[in-house]
Enzyme design. Structure first.
Site, PDB file in Angstrom:
ATOM      1  N   ASN A  73       0.833  -1.136   0.183  1.00  0.00           N
ATOM      2  CA  ASN A  73       0.040  -0.080   0.225  1.00  0.00           C
ATOM      3  C   ASN A  73       0.731   1.189  -0.140  1.00  0.00           C
ATOM      4  O   ASN A  73       1.542   1.398   1.019  1.00  0.00           O
ATOM      5  CB  ASN A  73      -0.878  -0.076   1.394  1.00  0.00           C
ATOM      6  CG  ASN A  73      -1.748   1.279   1.456  1.00  0.00           C
ATOM      7  OD1 ASN A  73      -1.638   1.870   0.441  1.00  0.00           O
ATOM      8  ND2 ASN A  73      -2.513   1.380   2.507  1.00  0.00           N
TER       9      ASN A  73
ATOM     10  N   LYS B 233       0.116   4.314  -0.057  1.00  0.00           N
ATOM     11  CA  LYS B 233      -0.574   5.211   0.428  1.00  0.00           C
ATOM     12  C   LYS B 233      -0.379   6.687  -0.264  1.00  0.00           C
ATOM     13  O   LYS B 233      -0.387   6.465  -1.655  1.00  0.00           O
ATOM     14  CB  LYS B 233       0.051   5.550   1.922  1.00  0.00           C
ATOM     15  CG  LYS B 233      -0.207   4.401   2.678  1.00  0.00           C
ATOM     16  CD  LYS B 233       0.036   4.685   4.296  1.00  0.00           C
ATOM     17  CE  LYS B 233      -0.321   3.267   4.737  1.00  0.00           C
ATOM     18  NZ  LYS B 233      -0.242   3.280   6.307  1.00  0.00           N
TER      19      LYS B 233
ATOM     20  N   HIS C  47      -9.543   0.851   5.063  1.00  0.00           N
ATOM     21  CA  HIS C  47      -8.377   1.062   5.612  1.00  0.00           C
ATOM     22  C   HIS C  47      -8.360   2.151   6.729  1.00  0.00           C
ATOM     23  O   HIS C  47      -9.527   3.010   6.661  1.00  0.00           O
ATOM     24  CB  HIS C  47      -7.028   1.788   4.610  1.00  0.00           C
ATOM     25  CG  HIS C  47      -5.621   1.700   5.184  1.00  0.00           C
ATOM     26  ND1 HIS C  47      -5.277   2.544   6.061  1.00  0.00           N
ATOM     27  CD2 HIS C  47      -4.743   0.934   5.065  1.00  0.00           C
ATOM     28  CE1 HIS C  47      -4.222   2.328   6.510  1.00  0.00           C
ATOM     29  NE2 HIS C  47      -3.883   1.379   6.026  1.00  0.00           N
TER      30      HIS C  47
ATOM     31  N   GLU D 237      -7.132   4.556   7.838  1.00  0.00           N
ATOM     32  CA  GLU D 237      -6.905   5.859   7.728  1.00  0.00           C
ATOM     33  C   GLU D 237      -7.999   6.395   6.852  1.00  0.00           C
ATOM     34  O   GLU D 237      -8.344   7.641   7.263  1.00  0.00           O
ATOM     35  CB  GLU D 237      -5.548   5.869   6.795  1.00  0.00           C
ATOM     36  CG  GLU D 237      -4.204   5.935   7.533  1.00  0.00           C
ATOM     37  CD  GLU D 237      -3.092   5.520   6.876  1.00  0.00           C
ATOM     38  OE1 GLU D 237      -3.345   5.427   5.528  1.00  0.00           O
ATOM     39  OE2 GLU D 237      -2.293   5.068   7.361  1.00  0.00           O
TER      40      GLU D 237
ATOM     41  N   GLU E 138      -5.039  -4.983  10.569  1.00  0.00           N
ATOM     42  CA  GLU E 138      -4.138  -4.006  10.634  1.00  0.00           C
ATOM     43  C   GLU E 138      -4.494  -3.241  11.974  1.00  0.00           C
ATOM     44  O   GLU E 138      -5.564  -2.335  12.165  1.00  0.00           O
ATOM     45  CB  GLU E 138      -4.370  -2.895   9.527  1.00  0.00           C
ATOM     46  CG  GLU E 138      -4.047  -3.590   8.157  1.00  0.00           C
ATOM     47  CD  GLU E 138      -3.399  -2.587   7.148  1.00  0.00           C
ATOM     48  OE1 GLU E 138      -2.287  -2.717   6.652  1.00  0.00           O
ATOM     49  OE2 GLU E 138      -3.911  -1.689   6.966  1.00  0.00           O
TER      50      GLU E 138
ATOM     51  N   GLY F  73       2.487   2.452  10.717  1.00  0.00           N
ATOM     52  CA  GLY F  73       3.528   3.449  10.760  1.00  0.00           C
ATOM     53  C   GLY F  73       4.120   3.684  12.141  1.00  0.00           C
ATOM     54  O   GLY F  73       4.797   4.961  12.107  1.00  0.00           O
TER      55      GLY F  73
ATOM     56  N   SER G 178       3.626  -2.083  10.262  1.00  0.00           N
ATOM     57  CA  SER G 178       5.040  -1.923  10.724  1.00  0.00           C
ATOM     58  C   SER G 178       5.748  -3.554  10.484  1.00  0.00           C
ATOM     59  O   SER G 178       6.699  -3.725  11.134  1.00  0.00           O
ATOM     60  CB  SER G 178       5.378  -1.658  12.105  1.00  0.00           C
ATOM     61  OG  SER G 178       4.853  -0.372  12.355  1.00  0.00           O
TER      62      SER G 178
HETATM   63  P1  13P Z   1       3.066   0.384   7.788  1.00  0.00           P
HETATM   64  O1  13P Z   1       3.588  -1.052   6.976  1.00  0.00           O
HETATM   65  O2  13P Z   1       3.814   1.471   7.239  1.00  0.00           O
HETATM   66  O3  13P Z   1       2.949   0.211   9.381  1.00  0.00           O
HETATM   67  O4  13P Z   1       1.462   0.545   7.202  1.00  0.00           O
HETATM   68  C1  13P Z   1       0.591  -0.369   7.297  1.00  0.00           C
HETATM   69  C2  13P Z   1      -0.387  -0.115   6.345  1.00  0.00           C
HETATM   70  O5  13P Z   1      -1.166   0.899   6.608  1.00  0.00           O
HETATM   71  C3  13P Z   1      -0.691  -0.924   5.096  1.00  0.00           C
HETATM   72  O6  13P Z   1      -1.909  -0.840   4.822  1.00  0.00           O
END
Ligand code: 13P
Length: 268
Positions: free
Chosen positions: A10, A12, A99, A101, A176, A182, A221
């Site tokens: 992803n 982002k 997601h 976010e 997740e 992150g 992560s």
């Molecule tokens: P990270 O791997 O940066 O923690 O992000 C995970 C994520 O949100 C994948 O959709």
């Protein structure tokens, strides 16, 4: 049952034409043909880059995913939205839905996540449906309650569709934990396994066969240094990767870890 692992990147809201070209070149040159046979690899760039990356990814047998999709099944006056049919037309095979976010920053509800899932399934896209709890929810012992709620909403929407729960067989789920995204703070393999088993159990109470075949990814992560121990868990079928998917070398190493995990499952 042996499930083919999935590693999805992803991206982002990161990237540029130049950065994408070098990232994709690095990923494609680093992926061993054998790894690509054993692991389903998917790359999810921002919408605007999907069309131009599609031919290269398709010819390398790497899936192309979007990061979101409009819930409306029919095209119309929905400024700023992108229809599932459009994603299909430019070569997308997958789409990330719900997601954290999008849930937290754009107020996406469980109900909307369900409707987006249906609009993706209707055109043959594979939804990657995300669920996950906040740290406060885990800390107060509410992890399963929260995940149960998020997942039940999707199951309920599928129930309302003529195809019923069968659609779930064409979905990928992603656990997740929001506190691991992150942050550099990964769930332990044991924590991930417990939640993945819970998710599979919840599905099993509705359909035991789908529960065995549906892939459940871990995200939060994931790095080359922790991927293998996570992917060795019996109910972890690969990963949804954020930050580490922006570094070709790291992403390729994570795919290799998933391949090792799958070999382990098939041999034992
Ligand atoms: P990270 O791997 O940066 O923690 O992000 C995970 C994520 O949100 C994948 O959709």
């Amino acid at each position: 049952m042996r499930r083919r692992p999935v590693v999805a990147g992803n991206w982002k809201m990161y990237g540029s034409r130049a950065a994408n070209a070098s990232l994709v070149a690095g990923v494609l040159s680093g992926l061993a043909p054998r790894a690509l046979r054993n692991v389903e690899v998917v790359v999810c760039p921002p919408f605007v880059y999907a069309a131009e990356l599609s031919p290269q990814l398709q010819s390398a047998n790497v899936g192309l995913g979007a990061q979101d999709v409009c819930a409306e099944a029919v095209q119309g006056a929905f400024t700023g939205e992108v229809a599932a049919t459009m994603l299909r037309e430019v070569g997308c095979s997958h789409v990330i839905i719900g997601h954290s976010e999008r849930r937290a920053l754009y107020a996406e509800t469980d109900e909307l996540v369900g409707r987006k899932t249906l609009s993706a399934l209707a055109v043959g896209l594979t939804p990657i449906i995300c669920v996950g709890e906040l740290w406060e929810e885990r800390d107060s012992g509410r992890t399963y309650e929260v995940l149960g709620h998020q997942l039940s909403a999707v199951l309920q929407t599928l129930d309302s569709d003529p195809a019923g729960l069968a659609g779930l067989d064409r979905c990928i789920l992603a656990y997740e934990p929001v506190w691991a995204i992150g942050t550099g703070r990964t769930a332990t393999p044991g924590q991930a396994q417990d939640v993945h088993a819970f998710i599979r159990g919840l599905i099993s109470s509705r359909d035991a066969k789908i529960a065995q075949s549906v892939r459940v990814l871990y995200g939060g992560s994931v790095k080359p240094s922790n991927a293998r121990e996570l992917f060795e868990m019996s109910d972890v079928d690969g990963g949804l990767i954020g930050g580490a998917s922006l570094k070709a070398e790291d992403f390729v190493a994570i795919v290799a870890a998933a391949e090792l995990g799958s070999e382990r499952t098939s041999c034992c």
